[in-house]
Design a protein around this motif. Structure first.
Motif, PDB file in Angstrom:
ATOM      1  N   VAL A 132      34.000   0.297 -47.350  1.00 37.96           N
ATOM      2  CA  VAL A 132      33.879   2.190 -48.023  1.00 37.96           C
ATOM      3  C   VAL A 132      34.980   2.396 -48.976  1.00 37.96           C
ATOM      4  O   VAL A 132      35.556   2.094 -48.949  1.00 37.96           O
ATOM      5  CB  VAL A 132      34.000   3.167 -47.232  1.00 37.96           C
ATOM      6  N   HIS A 133      34.069   2.719 -50.231  1.00 32.53           N
ATOM      7  CA  HIS A 133      34.938   2.459 -51.355  1.00 32.53           C
ATOM      8  C   HIS A 133      33.991   3.420 -52.251  1.00 32.53           C
ATOM      9  O   HIS A 133      32.991   4.179 -52.166  1.00 32.53           O
ATOM     10  CB  HIS A 133      34.689   0.965 -51.955  1.00 32.53           C
ATOM     11  N   ASP A 134      34.449   3.928 -53.399  1.00 35.10           N
ATOM     12  CA  ASP A 134      34.260   4.795 -53.979  1.00 35.10           C
ATOM     13  C   ASP A 134      33.236   3.420 -55.411  1.00 35.10           C
ATOM     14  O   ASP A 134      33.079   2.785 -55.104  1.00 35.10           O
ATOM     15  CB  ASP A 134      35.446   5.626 -55.150  1.00 35.10           C
ATOM     16  N   ASN A 135      32.438   5.043 -56.429  1.00 37.23           N
ATOM     17  CA  ASN A 135      31.605   3.991 -57.104  1.00 37.23           C
ATOM     18  C   ASN A 135      32.509   3.680 -58.768  1.00 37.23           C
ATOM     19  O   ASN A 135      31.274   3.452 -59.890  1.00 37.23           O
ATOM     20  CB  ASN A 135      30.616   5.644 -57.651  1.00 37.23           C
ATOM     21  N   GLY A 136      33.647   3.165 -58.633  1.00 39.70           N
ATOM     22  CA  GLY A 136      33.807   2.535 -60.052  1.00 39.70           C
ATOM     23  C   GLY A 136      33.939   0.810 -59.989  1.00 39.70           C
ATOM     24  O   GLY A 136      33.254   0.639 -59.089  1.00 39.70           O
ATOM     25  N   ALA A 137      32.992   0.644 -61.192  1.00 34.55           N
ATOM     26  CA  ALA A 137      32.696  -0.375 -61.159  1.00 34.55           C
ATOM     27  C   ALA A 137      33.194  -1.629 -60.925  1.00 34.55           C
ATOM     28  O   ALA A 137      32.820  -3.042 -60.037  1.00 34.55           O
ATOM     29  CB  ALA A 137      32.295  -1.177 -62.709  1.00 34.55           C
ATOM     30  N   ASN A 138      34.926  -1.382 -61.079  1.00 33.71           N
ATOM     31  CA  ASN A 138      35.488  -3.011 -60.430  1.00 33.71           C
ATOM     32  C   ASN A 138      35.079  -2.673 -59.176  1.00 33.71           C
ATOM     33  O   ASN A 138      35.578  -4.063 -58.121  1.00 33.71           O
ATOM     34  CB  ASN A 138      37.134  -2.445 -61.068  1.00 33.71           C
ATOM     35  N   ILE A 139      35.792  -1.504 -58.399  1.00 32.26           N
ATOM     36  CA  ILE A 139      35.563  -1.460 -56.986  1.00 32.26           C
ATOM     37  C   ILE A 139      34.759  -1.814 -56.753  1.00 32.26           C
ATOM     38  O   ILE A 139      34.281  -2.718 -55.826  1.00 32.26           O
ATOM     39  CB  ILE A 139      36.242  -0.894 -56.347  1.00 32.26           C
ATOM     40  N   VAL A 140      33.308  -1.532 -56.662  1.00 30.77           N
ATOM     41  CA  VAL A 140      32.187  -1.888 -56.349  1.00 30.77           C
ATOM     42  C   VAL A 140      31.725  -3.740 -56.621  1.00 30.77           C
ATOM     43  O   VAL A 140      31.437  -4.020 -55.267  1.00 30.77           O
ATOM     44  CB  VAL A 140      31.129  -1.321 -57.287  1.00 30.77           C
ATOM     45  N   ALA A 141      32.361  -3.788 -57.724  1.00 30.18           N
ATOM     46  CA  ALA A 141      32.202  -5.728 -57.625  1.00 30.18           C
ATOM     47  C   ALA A 141      33.058  -6.139 -56.396  1.00 30.18           C
ATOM     48  O   ALA A 141      32.542  -7.238 -56.311  1.00 30.18           O
ATOM     49  CB  ALA A 141      32.512  -6.069 -59.025  1.00 30.18           C
ATOM     50  N   ALA A 142      34.308  -6.061 -56.294  1.00 28.54           N
ATOM     51  CA  ALA A 142      34.601  -6.468 -55.314  1.00 28.54           C
ATOM     52  C   ALA A 142      34.679  -6.687 -54.185  1.00 28.54           C
ATOM     53  O   ALA A 142      34.443  -7.435 -53.173  1.00 28.54           O
ATOM     54  CB  ALA A 142      36.486  -5.901 -55.390  1.00 28.54           C
ATOM     55  N   ALA A 143      33.798  -5.197 -53.826  1.00 31.41           N
ATOM     56  CA  ALA A 143      32.860  -5.363 -52.750  1.00 31.41           C
ATOM     57  C   ALA A 143      31.559  -6.304 -52.304  1.00 31.41           C
ATOM     58  O   ALA A 143      31.366  -7.012 -50.997  1.00 31.41           O
ATOM     59  CB  ALA A 143      32.556  -3.824 -51.668  1.00 31.41           C
ATOM     60  N   ASN A 144      30.426  -6.346 -53.202  1.00 31.88           N
ATOM     61  CA  ASN A 144      29.860  -7.730 -53.403  1.00 31.88           C
ATOM     62  C   ASN A 144      30.577  -8.943 -53.079  1.00 31.88           C
ATOM     63  O   ASN A 144      29.445  -9.729 -52.946  1.00 31.88           O
ATOM     64  CB  ASN A 144      29.868  -7.211 -55.096  1.00 31.88           C
ATOM     65  N   ILE A 145      31.367  -9.210 -54.185  1.00 32.07           N
ATOM     66  CA  ILE A 145      32.441 -10.289 -54.045  1.00 32.07           C
ATOM     67  C   ILE A 145      32.086 -11.082 -51.890  1.00 32.07           C
ATOM     68  O   ILE A 145      32.141 -11.386 -51.600  1.00 32.07           O
ATOM     69  CB  ILE A 145      33.332 -10.693 -54.729  1.00 32.07           C
ATOM     70  N   LEU A 146      32.870  -9.405 -51.400  1.00 33.46           N
ATOM     71  CA  LEU A 146      33.085  -9.599 -50.492  1.00 33.46           C
ATOM     72  C   LEU A 146      32.329  -9.406 -49.031  1.00 33.46           C
ATOM     73  O   LEU A 146      32.118 -10.144 -48.270  1.00 33.46           O
ATOM     74  CB  LEU A 146      33.861  -8.269 -50.177  1.00 33.46           C
ATOM     75  N   GLU A 147      31.354  -9.467 -50.096  1.00 31.38           N
ATOM     76  CA  GLU A 147      30.086  -9.042 -49.217  1.00 31.38           C
ATOM     77  C   GLU A 147      29.247 -10.908 -49.428  1.00 31.38           C
ATOM     78  O   GLU A 147      29.026 -11.134 -48.234  1.00 31.38           O
ATOM     79  CB  GLU A 147      28.802  -7.987 -49.148  1.00 31.38           C
ATOM     80  N   GLU A 148      29.442 -10.978 -49.985  1.00 30.46           N
ATOM     81  CA  GLU A 148      28.248 -12.802 -50.304  1.00 30.46           C
ATOM     82  C   GLU A 148      29.607 -13.083 -49.585  1.00 30.46           C
ATOM     83  O   GLU A 148      28.853 -14.305 -48.937  1.00 30.46           O
ATOM     84  CB  GLU A 148      28.694 -13.060 -51.520  1.00 30.46           C
ATOM     85  N   LYS A 149      30.949 -13.509 -49.991  1.00 35.61           N
ATOM     86  CA  LYS A 149      31.959 -14.255 -48.754  1.00 35.61           C
ATOM     87  C   LYS A 149      32.004 -13.962 -47.616  1.00 35.61           C
ATOM     88  O   LYS A 149      31.698 -15.324 -46.628  1.00 35.61           O
ATOM     89  CB  LYS A 149      33.352 -14.483 -49.682  1.00 35.61           C
ATOM     90  N   HIS A 150      32.095 -12.923 -46.882  1.00 36.11           N
ATOM     91  CA  HIS A 150      32.105 -12.396 -45.269  1.00 36.11           C
ATOM     92  C   HIS A 150      31.390 -11.820 -44.741  1.00 36.11           C
ATOM     93  O   HIS A 150      31.872 -11.838 -43.510  1.00 36.11           O
ATOM     94  CB  HIS A 150      33.863 -11.909 -45.637  1.00 36.11           C
ATOM     95  N   GLY A 151      30.499 -11.319 -45.899  1.00 33.91           N
ATOM     96  CA  GLY A 151      29.453 -10.285 -45.148  1.00 33.91           C
ATOM     97  C   GLY A 151      29.878  -8.973 -45.043  1.00 33.91           C
ATOM     98  O   GLY A 151      29.387  -8.430 -43.762  1.00 33.91           O
ATOM     99  N   TRP A 152      30.625  -8.355 -45.289  1.00 39.10           N
ATOM    100  CA  TRP A 152      31.096  -6.864 -45.271  1.00 39.10           C
ATOM    101  C   TRP A 152      30.339  -6.399 -46.339  1.00 39.10           C
ATOM    102  O   TRP A 152      30.345  -6.285 -46.961  1.00 39.10           O
ATOM    103  CB  TRP A 152      32.425  -7.159 -45.840  1.00 39.10           C
ATOM    104  N   SER A 153      29.944  -5.268 -44.834  1.00 40.50           N
ATOM    105  CA  SER A 153      28.987  -4.021 -45.691  1.00 40.50           C
ATOM    106  C   SER A 153      29.322  -3.341 -46.884  1.00 40.50           C
ATOM    107  O   SER A 153      30.104  -2.501 -46.299  1.00 40.50           O
ATOM    108  CB  SER A 153      27.084  -3.093 -44.769  1.00 40.50           C
ATOM    109  N   PRO A 154      28.655  -3.096 -48.160  1.00 42.41           N
ATOM    110  CA  PRO A 154      29.569  -2.185 -49.286  1.00 42.41           C
ATOM    111  C   PRO A 154      28.692  -0.502 -49.233  1.00 42.41           C
ATOM    112  O   PRO A 154      27.560  -1.272 -48.831  1.00 42.41           O
ATOM    113  CB  PRO A 154      29.217  -2.873 -50.305  1.00 42.41           C
ATOM    114  N   VAL A 155      30.037   0.584 -48.970  1.00 42.02           N
ATOM    115  CA  VAL A 155      29.318   1.279 -48.470  1.00 42.02           C
ATOM    116  C   VAL A 155      30.057   2.407 -49.552  1.00 42.02           C
ATOM    117  O   VAL A 155      31.274   2.697 -49.577  1.00 42.02           O
ATOM    118  CB  VAL A 155      29.240   2.258 -47.788  1.00 42.02           C
ATOM    119  N   ARG A 156      29.461   2.928 -50.303  1.00 44.86           N
ATOM    120  CA  ARG A 156      29.360   3.967 -51.695  1.00 44.86           C
ATOM    121  C   ARG A 156      30.260   5.042 -51.520  1.00 44.86           C
ATOM    122  O   ARG A 156      29.565   5.504 -50.203  1.00 44.86           O
ATOM    123  CB  ARG A 156      28.469   4.612 -52.670  1.00 44.86           C
ATOM    124  N   CYS A 157      31.643   5.690 -51.063  1.00 48.67           N
ATOM    125  CA  CYS A 157      31.865   6.691 -50.946  1.00 48.67           C
ATOM    126  C   CYS A 157      30.704   8.305 -50.527  1.00 48.67           C
ATOM    127  O   CYS A 157      30.322   8.745 -51.605  1.00 48.67           O
ATOM    128  CB  CYS A 157      33.357   6.995 -51.640  1.00 48.67           C
TER     129      CYS A 157
END
Length: 522
Positions: A132-157
């Motif tokens: 779970v993360h905020d809507n900052g562009a850098n952290i959204v992009a980081a969450a997408n990287i982790l979703e593609e790599k590990h399957g962690w679903s990104p959830v916006r705060c």
């Protein structure tokens, strides 16, 4: 005391504290700062092991929240918290780190730092279901990287997203002007002791609650709601105070709001109330929140549609709500559908009235497939342990050749038996899903975790999924709370603390309650 009260390590050397201890016990020599630091570091190592053990002995999935913060010493930290549901169906949270950051906050760096935190606690990446993360562009992009790599679903705060929705709606010219005038009015009373004193007199004369006015904060939209609500409560004492020539010079009578502005603030307070209610509920940590996102979005859309007098607010807010929660309120075969699946696994909202009948069927089919996969994994683990035991016990009773022949020849009807077992499993899981969705929904005021605790044996596979999905927080508030503690520790007085010691003190302070420690040993 240093950990519990978040005091600087240098306190042991402060003159006033030293005098107080000497008064209580003249013969006692206070330990040095170095000694206190060593005790703190040792305590950190002990607590770190406890947290790591508690996380890794839990059998269900974990969710992370994260945020970035800058201290008064202009040092950047990455906050990370971990959440899961225990075997007894209780929400449990741990504060993993306020990790000092040295490099640029790029998406790749943030993703790598989060991986480092997970590795440090020896958490298998496949055990994490979402971040779970905020809507900052850098952290959204980081969450997408982790979703593609590990399957962690990104959830916006949810809290941060609501902030963006309200900020956009409040920028309508007439609303912005009225809120700006209210802000100036409150600032006038905050800066003038005479005005504040006169206001208290008027409150007493008018039998109005003796409450202070509230100043809003730009980064928290609900503080604007609290400012408006308090100002409306104190309207007549405020107006009477401003009309007093000893408080307001003749040239500053403009500070009082115009009648149409007071009216607009009343309407705004009414339309913002549901948003405030959702924000407060979603910030909780002891109960399921992620599953309530789609129903709340639907409720906010309805309440905003009905706010006819504030047409400017209505149009913007509705458009923002629909756009920002598009993925959370519509099923897609190409998406992880994390929020929707969590909603389906909450017995209060399992009817999923925000979806079309076809989408509801897709969700139920998806959960049936996932439940079947859980059943296969569980059976594989059980058969694996059984086969090891079987091999050990039969090794002394049969020759290797006999065992090999039995294996090659098989037994009559073995394939038919396996096919029958697979069909039984399919039927069992399908019936479980159909029965769950066929029952009446749980009352909205009830606790879904207590319901699952009571019905765990009736729906064993769905219960495993519910335990994984319902642990996900709807907001990144837990990691923001880390920074409240860190802010107290890394205050101006203790800004000389090393970043590592800030991390240690925050970790110890925030995890004390999580580990249910009755007393501090040191």
């Amino acid at each position: 005391m240093l950990v519990t009260d978040m005091r600087p390590l240098s306190m042991a050397e402060d003159v006033g504290f030293t005098k107080m201890i000497h008064t209580l016990n003249p013969g006692y020599t206070l330990p040095s700062r170095t000694h206190s630091t060593k005790l703190m570091e040792r305590k950190y190592e002990e607590t770190f092991k406890e947290v790591k053990t508690a996380i890794n002995t839990n059998n269900s999935k974990l969710a992370l929240t994260t945020d970035v913060w800058t201290s008064v010493a202009t040092e950047a930290y990455l906050g990370v918290t971990c959440h899961h549901i225990t075997d007894d169906w209780d929400m449990q949270s741990f504060f993993l780190t306020t990790m000092p950051l040295q490099d640029r906050h790029t998406a790749s760096n943030i993703a790598e730092w989060l991986e480092q935190v997970v590795a440090r606690f020896e958490i298998p990446p496949n055990k994490i279901i979402a971040i779970v993360h905020d809507n900052g562009a850098n952290i959204v992009a980081a969450a997408n990287i982790l979703e593609e790599k590990h399957g962690w679903s990104p959830v916006r705060c949810t809290g941060h997203t609501l902030q963006l929705v309200i900020n956009a709606a409040l920028k309508q010219p007439s609303i912005e002007k009225a809120v700006g005038a209210a802000r100036c009015l409150v600032e006038h009373f905050k800066k003038s002791e005479l005005a504040s004193s006169k206001l208290r007199e008027k409150q007493q004369q008018m039998a109005t609650p003796e409450h202070s006015l509230v100043q809003d904060i730009s980064t928290r939209w609900n503080s604007t709601f609290y400012m408006i609500s308090r100002l409306l409560e104190q309207r007549w004492p405020v107006t009477a105070t401003l009309s007093d020539s000893s408080v307001t010079q003749r040239g500053k009578r403009y500070l009082d709001l115009k009648p149409d502005q007071w009216s607009l603030l009343e309407q705004l307070s009414t339309v913002l109330k549901p948003f405030e209610c959702v924000t407060v509920f979603m910030s909780g940590q002891k109960y399921a929140t992620i599953s309530a996102i789609p129903p709340f979005v639907k409720g906010l859309l309805k309440s905003t549609y009905e706010s006819a007098p504030l047409r400017a607010f209505q149009l913007t807010a509705v458009q923002q709500l629909q756009e920002r929660w598009k993925r959370e309120t519509a099923f897609s075969d190409r998406a992880s559908n994390t929020v929707i699946l969590a909603t389906a696994l909450d017995p209060r909202f399992k009817k999923m009235k925000f979806l079309s009948p076809d989408e509801v069927l897709h969700v139920q089919t998806k959960l049936q497939t996932m439940a079947l996969e859980e059943k296969r994994k569980m059976d594989a683990r059980q058969h694996g342990s059984c086969s090891v035991t079987s091999t050990d016990t039969t090794a002394t009773e049969s020759t290797p050749l006999g065992t090999l022949l039995d294996s090659l020849l098989g037994s009559d009807g073995e394939e038919e038996d396996r096919a029958g077992e697979a069909e039984d499993v399919h039927t069992q899981v399908r019936n479980e899903v159909l029965t769950y969705f066929g029952e009446n929904s749980l009352a909205k005021a009830e606790n879904p975790l207590l319901w699952w605790k009571a019905n765990n044996d009736r729906y064993p596979m769905l219960a495993r999924l519910a335990k994984s999905y319902l642990c996900i927080p709807a907001t990144s508030t837990p990691s923001e709370r880390l920074f409240s503690a860190s802010g107290n520790i890394a205050s101006k007085k203790s800004a000389s603390l090393s970043q590592e010691h800030v991390d240690m003190l925050t970790f110890l302070h925030c995890n004390a309650k999580c580990l249910n420690k009755g007393s501090e040993r040191e």
